[in-house]
Design an enzyme around this catalytic site. Structure first.
Site, mmCIF file in Angstrom:
data_model
loop_
_atom_site.group_PDB
_atom_site.id
_atom_site.type_symbol
_atom_site.label_atom_id
_atom_site.label_comp_id
_atom_site.label_asym_id
_atom_site.label_seq_id
_atom_site.Cartn_x
_atom_site.Cartn_y
_atom_site.Cartn_z
ATOM 1 N N THR A 555 0.862 -1.181 0.000
ATOM 2 C CA THR A 555 0.000 0.000 0.000
ATOM 3 C C THR A 555 0.902 1.236 0.000
ATOM 4 O O THR A 555 2.125 1.117 0.059
ATOM 5 C CB THR A 555 -0.864 0.068 1.272
ATOM 6 O OG1 THR A 555 0.001 0.351 2.387
ATOM 7 C CG2 THR A 555 -1.587 -1.237 1.533
ATOM 8 N N GLU A 606 13.585 -3.030 -0.583
ATOM 9 C CA GLU A 606 14.377 -2.775 -1.784
ATOM 10 C C GLU A 606 13.617 -1.940 -2.811
ATOM 11 O O GLU A 606 14.173 -1.064 -3.462
ATOM 12 C CB GLU A 606 14.795 -4.125 -2.407
ATOM 13 C CG GLU A 606 15.575 -4.040 -3.701
ATOM 14 C CD GLU A 606 16.933 -3.394 -3.564
ATOM 15 O OE1 GLU A 606 17.835 -4.051 -3.035
ATOM 16 O OE2 GLU A 606 17.083 -2.222 -3.979
ATOM 17 N N VAL A 609 13.309 2.212 -3.582
ATOM 18 C CA VAL A 609 14.124 3.016 -4.485
ATOM 19 C C VAL A 609 14.391 2.210 -5.750
ATOM 20 O O VAL A 609 14.907 1.093 -5.676
ATOM 21 C CB VAL A 609 15.478 3.380 -3.827
ATOM 22 C CG1 VAL A 609 16.275 4.300 -4.749
ATOM 23 C CG2 VAL A 609 15.275 4.025 -2.472
ATOM 24 N N ALA A 611 12.382 0.654 -7.818
ATOM 25 C CA ALA A 611 11.547 -0.558 -7.993
ATOM 26 C C ALA A 611 12.396 -1.825 -7.842
ATOM 27 O O ALA A 611 12.997 -2.029 -6.790
ATOM 28 C CB ALA A 611 10.824 -0.507 -9.328
ATOM 29 N N LEU A 613 15.224 -2.618 -9.157
ATOM 30 C CA LEU A 613 16.692 -2.532 -9.354
ATOM 31 C C LEU A 613 17.423 -2.834 -8.043
ATOM 32 O O LEU A 613 16.997 -2.389 -6.984
ATOM 33 C CB LEU A 613 17.076 -1.122 -9.820
ATOM 34 C CG LEU A 613 16.577 -0.679 -11.191
ATOM 35 C CD1 LEU A 613 16.990 0.776 -11.442
ATOM 36 C CD2 LEU A 613 17.148 -1.574 -12.285
ATOM 37 N N GLY A 664 0.139 3.326 -14.898
ATOM 38 C CA GLY A 664 0.548 2.828 -13.581
ATOM 39 C C GLY A 664 1.961 3.222 -13.170
ATOM 40 O O GLY A 664 2.574 2.581 -12.326
ATOM 41 N N GLU A 667 2.354 7.351 -8.393
ATOM 42 C CA GLU A 667 1.637 7.028 -7.158
ATOM 43 C C GLU A 667 0.160 7.320 -7.432
ATOM 44 O O GLU A 667 -0.161 8.084 -8.359
ATOM 45 C CB GLU A 667 2.108 7.934 -6.019
ATOM 46 C CG GLU A 667 3.571 7.780 -5.639
ATOM 47 C CD GLU A 667 3.843 6.542 -4.820
ATOM 48 O OE1 GLU A 667 3.008 6.182 -3.978
ATOM 49 O OE2 GLU A 667 4.906 5.917 -5.035
ATOM 50 N N ASP A 678 8.409 12.222 -3.604
ATOM 51 C CA ASP A 678 8.757 10.811 -3.736
ATOM 52 C C ASP A 678 10.271 10.655 -3.925
ATOM 53 O O ASP A 678 10.895 9.773 -3.341
ATOM 54 C CB ASP A 678 7.993 10.248 -4.940
ATOM 55 C CG ASP A 678 8.158 8.754 -5.056
ATOM 56 O OD1 ASP A 678 7.838 8.061 -4.077
ATOM 57 O OD2 ASP A 678 8.641 8.290 -6.104
ATOM 58 N N LYS A 682 13.214 8.967 -1.529
ATOM 59 C CA LYS A 682 14.157 7.958 -2.009
ATOM 60 C C LYS A 682 15.600 8.324 -1.695
ATOM 61 O O LYS A 682 16.378 7.478 -1.267
ATOM 62 C CB LYS A 682 13.973 7.758 -3.507
ATOM 63 C CG LYS A 682 12.682 7.023 -3.850
ATOM 64 C CD LYS A 682 12.469 6.991 -5.335
ATOM 65 C CE LYS A 682 11.205 6.211 -5.688
ATOM 66 N NZ LYS A 682 10.812 6.387 -7.070
#
Ligand code: ADP
Ligand code: ASP
Ligand code: MG
Length: 815
Positions: A555, A606, A609, A611, A613, A664, A667, A678, A682
């Site tokens: 979420t 993980e 930051v 996604a 990677l 998508g 956010e 965002d 990060k």
């Protein structure tokens, strides 16, 4: 001669009795048999209950007696011809009348003595004997019914009488000498020298059979029950338990002594003395091999043979300086207990001799407490020994195996597996034979502990991981399909079974201990889910108390992030794509990480930051291996990158934002991306993971978005208003294009300072060339001084984020 014993479930119904008849018919072709049977399943418990009710003056005992009558009469109706039925019913009715009188007596007296209780409990076997032995005869298996009371002689320790083997053996040999047909004897009941009825303890029919086998030097004792044999653990608790084909007498004794109900533990001794092999078989699957118990167990290479448990024990601890170096304290303690007939299951003594702890059946706690307190009255009064400490609600789980003594580190392995699952070990003992390690734990954890240990020692090859998944939006939904797709592959190739046992969105929550069926999960969640309540979710998760649990948060919800502390505290790992916790106040971030360490579980994020990677992992590995990160440059917003890469001549900014949302990449509220918030989160997480203490407020964020736009109440209002600003953004784009630069939203961390903002990047910059929704992170470290280490690739999107979450889950599973 062979002795065959059939347990309660095996004779619980007419259908089952016919199965027994079939087995006996086959076996009786080759040898004369002694057949022992229990009461029809459940009847002994009903008798105990009726006695308790009658003893309390509660007339409801009568309805229990009717239930017992009904059960036997309906079996007779189905098993015998019409003429035979009335004959047997007369005999049964006589016994039932006697039972009525006994209960009435208890009812009038309002008290039930151990002697009466034994008498009462004997009715189960007396009734079943009449029906079962007659079933053999009508099926042309000539069988003589002999009263167990004429064979087995005991003392008058009612409830758990001790057998007088000399007299019993003589009786058996004399009485059975001239019998040519098969012999039927009721299990469980016996008689004292003065002809008082006694019982051999609950589950005692196994013992009856073994006593008879030993007395007649039988070639084999067969115990027919409702499971395939002795299994690695109780199959009703550990579904992956498997059959043990061969066990030594000692192993069987140890397992049964520690609660494996499949054999009543005194059973082993009489057959062991005579070296008679015991075969445990399943009445309902007579063709399965069963378990053979004999002198030599099998060497199957596993040090632990089986697991068992005793559910209800109490620990009594005697402590005090007055015990040190004083001889005889232990002896006095055990004598006092043995005089009070308390059975000590478990003993540990610290080498300082300062404390002795014993484990006993909870039902004997009162007597034991009294006996010990009486014995050490003086010492307690003088303060040399502290008042007896008593702990309840405990259980023992035991690891058993002949080969355990040759294997080092078993206790360590057990404790670490239990610890990782949040199971507290209260006491341990290892028998001097080293055939047993007993571990005392809280009773509520028994189920989990047995499964954890079973997985550790028997199925290290297949590990089950249980997921509690909150958030089924883009990422959550994709994760579910990825898990579904990989399920068979992971199970087969990596011996890993990933089960989703809980699912929730903001409206509904759904639980299933055995895994939610994923084929139609959306519908099931809506139709069968209960109303989502996050605290209840956590409560249920705790109650389910399943091993290898992982809480997965997909979420973007602050209140869900607020639950991690509670979750980790219960020794459950957390995997979050939700960034809120890792970017909250530093104290909270630190606290969660410390708690995870302390509880030996993981807190992984993980995907916060870049996604999927491997950025945090890379940083962690560098830091662990002694490198120091001094500077970070990064483009961290896949969403902003997507937006600026698609914001080309002829396209309006508002349309690009909409497209990014639809695909998508943002956010749910795109302003979190557009505001740079965002990205700030990060870079904050990157700095923290690099070892810097930093707060969100210390990050300079120069926003490129007009303030009025960002203050709109809803996403919808924002999107409508955004259209009015298209010219403003077009101007920005045009300028950058004229300068031969590209717009990039860049995050930088250098010497403890961090800032984020929109920059015009010329072609000399590594982040100039960045396609689609790519992210890039440049790490300047002691070891990568001139040329930074670069991680680059798709940094947004449900697919890569879900796969990053999946990777975190797998890394926990592989620990
Ligand atoms: P019976 O009525 O045939 O004597 P019991 O109920 O006394 O049967 O014993 C069989 C039960 O023992 C099984 O149903 C199972 O739940 C339980 N059990 C406990 N531990 C084990 C084990 N290690 N292997 C097999 N069964 C076990
Ligand atoms: N019927 C007795 C009991 O339930 C004995 C047995 O089943 O072995 O304990
Ligand atoms: Mg039994």
């Amino acid at each position: 001669m062979k002795v065959l014993k059939f347990g309660g479930t095996s004779v619980a119904s007419p259908e089952n009795i016919l199965k027994v008849v079939e087995i006996v018919k086959n076996k009786s072709r080759n040898s004369q048999l002694i057949i022992v049977a229990s009461a029809m399943g459940g009847v002994t418990n009903l008798l105990v209950k009726s006695g308790e009710l009658a003893g309390k003056g509660n007339e409801k005992y009568k309805s229990i007696l009717s239930e017992i009558e009904q059960k036997h009469f309906s079996a007779i109706d189905q098993l015998f011809s019409y003429e035979k039925q009335s004959d047997i019913k007369v005999q049964i009715k006589q016994v039932l009348n006697e039972l009525d009188d006994i209960c009435n007596g208890i009812f009038l007296l309002r008290e039930i003595f151990p002697k009466t209780k034994d008498f009462l409990m004997s009715f189960g076997e007396r009734l079943s004997a009449l029906i079962i032995s007659e079933s053999f005869n009508v099926n042309l298996i000539p069988t003589k019914l002999i009263d167990a009371r004429d064979l087995i002689i005991t003392d008058e320790n009612f409830g758990n009488a001790n057998v007088n083997f000399d007299l019993t053996n003589k009786n058996v040999q004399q009485r059975l000498k001239n019998v040519k047909e098969n012999i039927f004897v009721s299990g469980f009941i016996a008689s004292s020298m003065s002809r008082k009825l006694t019982t051999l303890g609950r589950g005692g029919s196994d013992y009856t059979a073994s006593i008879l086998a030993s007395a007649v030097d039988a070639e084999m004792l067969e115990i027919w029950t409702d499971v395939d044999g002795v299994m690695t653990a109780d199959p009703n608790i550990v579904s992956s338990a498997y059959l043990l084909e061969k066990l030594s007498y000692e192993e069987a004794m140890e397992l049964s002594h520690f609660g494996a109900k499949v054999i009543y533990s005194p059973t082993i001794n009489p057959v062991l003395w005579k070296g008679i092999p015991v075969l445990i078989k399943n009445t309902f699957k007579p063709d399965t091999k069963g378990t053979l118990i004999c002198k030599e167990g099998s060497k199957n290479g596993k040090p632990v043979k089986g697991l068992s448990r005793i559910n209800k024990i109490s620990l009594l601890t005697l402590t005090g300086g007055g015990m040190v170096g004083v001889t005889g304290v232990a002896a006095r303690l055990f004598t006092a207990l043995s005089l009070s007939k308390v059975n000590v299951i478990f003993i540990t003594q610290a080498s300082s001799e300062h404390t002795i702890t014993i484990g006993i059946d909870i039902d004997e706690e009162g007597i034991a407490r009294e006996a010990i307190t009486r014995e050490f009255e003086n010492e307690i009064e003088l303060g040399k020994i502290k008042a007896l400490q008593v702990e309840h609600d405990l259980s023992i789980v035991a690891l058993v195996g002949d080969n355990m003594k040759e294997s080092v580190g078993l206790s360590g392995k057990s404790f670490s597996s239990l610890g990782k699952n949040g199971i507290n070990v209260r006491a341990i003992a290892q028998g001097s034979t080293e055939r047993n390690i007993s571990i005392v734990i809280n009773r509520k954890d028994v189920h989990k502990a047995l499964n954890v240990l079973h997985e550790r020692f028997f199925l290290s090859k297949l590990k089950k991981v249980h997921l509690f998944l909150i958030g089924v939006g883009n990422v959550g939904e994709t994760l579910i399909s990825q898990i579904q797709e990989q399920y068979e592959y992971l199970k087969k190739e990596h011996k890993l079974e990933i089960k989703i046992v809980a699912l929730a969105n903001s409206r509904k929550m759904l639980f299933n201990q055995n895994a939610i069926n994923l084929t139609n999960w959306k519908k099931t969640l809506i139709e069968e889910g209960e109303v989502m309540d996050r605290f209840k979710f956590i409560e249920i998760m705790q109650q389910m108390n399943i091993r290898n649990s992982v809480f997965v948060d997909n979420t973007a919800d602050e209140t869900i992030a607020g639950l991690y502390h509670q979750v980790l505290d219960k020794s459950i790992s957390v995997v979050a794509s939700n960034k809120i916790a890792a970017s909250s106040e530093y104290a909270n971030y630190l606290n969660l990480n410390m708690l995870a360490k302390q509880k030996n579980v993981k807190f992984l994020f993980e995907t916060n930051v870049g996604a999927g990677l491997p950025i945090l992992k890379t940083i962690n590995d560098m830091v662990k291996s002694g490198d120091k990160i001094s500077k970070i440059q990064a483009v961290l917003s896949g969403s902003l990158n997507f937006i600026f890469n698609n914001f080309i001549k002829g396209v309006s900014f508002s349309d690009v934002v909409k497209q990014a949302m639809e695909e998508g990449y943002t956010e749910p509220d795109p302003r979190i991306d557009l505001s740079g918030m965002d990205v700030a989160r990060k870079i904050l997480i990157l700095a923290r993971e690099s070892g810097y203490e930093m707060e969100m407020s210390e990050i300079n964020n120069s926003s490129f978005m007009p303030k009025e736009l960002m203050e709109k109440d809803t996403v919808k209002e924002f999107l409508t208003a955004l259209k009015d600003y298209d010219a403003y953004f077009e101007k920005m784009r045009h300028e950058a294009e004229n300068d031969d630069t590209k717009l990039r939203y860049v995050a930088e961390f250098d010497k403890g300072n961090a800032n984020v903002g929109l920059k015009k990047a010329d072609s000399s910059k590594a982040y100039y060339q960045l396609d689609g929704k790519d992210n890039i992170v440049l790490l300047y470290t002691n070891r990568y001084k001139e040329q930074p280490l670069v991680v680059k690739g798709a940094g947004a999107g449900a697919d890569v984020t879900a796969s990053g979450v999946f990777a975190d889950i797998i890394s926990i599973a592989n620990q």
